[in-house]
Structures are given as C-alpha cells and as structure tokens.
Design an enzyme around this catalytic site. Sequence first.
Site, PDB file in Angstrom:
ATOM      1  N   HIS A   1       8.847  -5.409  15.576  1.00 39.18           N
ATOM      2  CA  HIS A   1       8.101  -6.194  14.587  1.00 39.18           C
ATOM      3  C   HIS A   1       8.512  -7.663  14.697  1.00 39.18           C
ATOM      4  CE1 HIS A   1       6.700  -7.731  10.731  1.00 39.18           C
ATOM      5  NE2 HIS A   1       5.847  -6.723  10.744  1.00 39.18           N
TER       6      HIS A   1
ATOM      7  N   GLU B   1       9.194  -9.816  12.591  1.00 43.32           N
ATOM      8  CA  GLU B   1      10.320 -10.227  11.733  1.00 43.32           C
ATOM      9  C   GLU B   1      11.647  -9.831  12.376  1.00 43.32           C
ATOM     10  OE1 GLU B   1       8.776  -8.457   8.147  1.00 43.32           O
ATOM     11  OE2 GLU B   1       7.180  -9.960   8.154  1.00 43.32           O
TER      12      GLU B   1
ATOM     13  N   GLY C   1       1.681 -12.090   6.734  1.00 48.44           N
ATOM     14  CA  GLY C   1       2.143 -12.520   5.414  1.00 48.44           C
ATOM     15  C   GLY C   1       1.694 -13.916   5.034  1.00 48.44           C
TER      16      GLY C   1
ATOM     17  N   SER D   1      -2.191  -9.860   7.640  1.00 48.74           N
ATOM     18  CA  SER D   1      -2.950 -10.120   6.412  1.00 48.74           C
ATOM     19  C   SER D   1      -4.225  -9.277   6.290  1.00 48.74           C
ATOM     20  CB  SER D   1      -3.275 -11.613   6.287  1.00 48.74           C
ATOM     21  OG  SER D   1      -2.073 -12.364   6.209  1.00 48.74           O
TER      22      SER D   1
END
Length: 232
Positions: free
Chosen positions: A84, A86, A160, A190
């Site tokens: 991911h 992140e 996000g 999103s």
Amino acid sequence: MLIAGNWKMFKGPAEAWAFADAFDPPDGVDVVVCPPYLALATVVEAGITTYAQNVHWAAEGAFTGEISATMLSELGVQGSIVGHSERRQFFGESDETVARRTVAALEAGLGVIACVGETEEEHDSGQKEIVVRLQVESIRDAVGAHERLVIAYEPVWAIGTGKTASPEEAQEAHAFIKSLVDVPVLYGGSVKPENAEELLSQSDVDGALVGGASLVVESFTAICQTAARIQS
Ligand code: PEP
C-alpha cells in the site's frame, strides 16, 4: 467484481463488530474487509472475507512487530494487501520487499492485493507509466499471473484526497497493467458511492479498493451494491 475495504488504522474489535453486525453485503459481488491486525479475528468471526493490511515474508523469526502469512492463515484470514502506498511512503516499503511479501503470502495459500501507483510528482512529470511498469514487473517477475493475485492501481495523489482519476485515465492505466500481467485490477483512490458507477463501469476495472468510504457501513454497502448491479 471485487470490492475491498481498507480500514487503515481505524476500528478496534468493538467498532469492527458493530460494523460487521450492521453490514449486509449484496449477492453477486466479492467483498473483502481489511481491518487492523487487532480486529482481524472479529471480522473473521463475523463471517466476512478478511484480509490483513500487510504480511511479512518470513514464516517466523526475530522480526519485532511483524506478522507472518501462516499466522494469518491460522486465524482464518484469507489474504493480505501488500505494498500500500502508505507503507511505501511512511514505512520504507520498496518494490523488492513488496515482491517478497507477495511470494510468501501466495506460497502460504493466501490471496494478495498488491498496490501500485504513481505519486503526484511522478504523474505531473510524465513518469507514471515507467513507475507503474517497474512496480508491476517486480511483482510479476516474482510470482507471474498467479490465480490468487490481484493488483490495485492506486494513484497516490488520489488516496484520501477526494481527487479521483477520471474513468478514462483509470481504464487506460488498468489496460496497461493487464498488458504486463493478466490478473484482475482494482481501482483505488477516493472511491465513494457518488463516483463508483463511472469507475466500475470501465471494461478493465475489476473492482475497487476503498479506504475512507469503507469505514461507514452505508457508503461501503452502496459501493458494493453498485458493483453487484454492474456485474449482473
Ligand atoms: C486506500 O486506502 O487504499 C484508499 C484508496 O483510500 P481512499 O479510498 O480513502 O482514498
């Protein structure tokens, strides 16, 4: 069509249970929920297909803070997200470690959702294709078009942020990824009830990886319902 909800670092066992109790997914769509490690058992127990958000490449060992694929299997977890953005951005994940995690998870019998996608800077400077190519090729060269491998195309600038790739841009990226490895490709960034239909209607969009909108039962259910409708 597969709709996966990535809860990131939200919801402990009590909130996970409340979500599962209220969640009634429609027929005709595969649904996966990816809670934090501490809520995995709760979501498994609730009868929802459960994936972790990360998995280590070793079966066991001196890797403080990590969890192995066999441990996830023992709990009834059926797969894991790997790579991911992140993890790539904040925890030093590289194409090499993503490939190692993918190999270990697949060898242990888990499914894998492997995330790829370019940053805003890479997007704006015309490097999107080369970045996505290198990310996908590193996974493909490690495991090929494995039957339990799914790629998630998640442009980092859309995660996000409320910004989404246009349906045409998503379709183009998905077709490109499938030209490199023939596996299902989810769109992430999103996704919400308002834009799910136009994104999921694209011919090479095989589902969605949903972050923020998967935290609320009503919005996650609405996205799953849209997917089921398009699928039928
Ligand atoms: C994600 O976490 O993979 C994601 C796509 O998040 P969001 O839907 O909130 O952009």
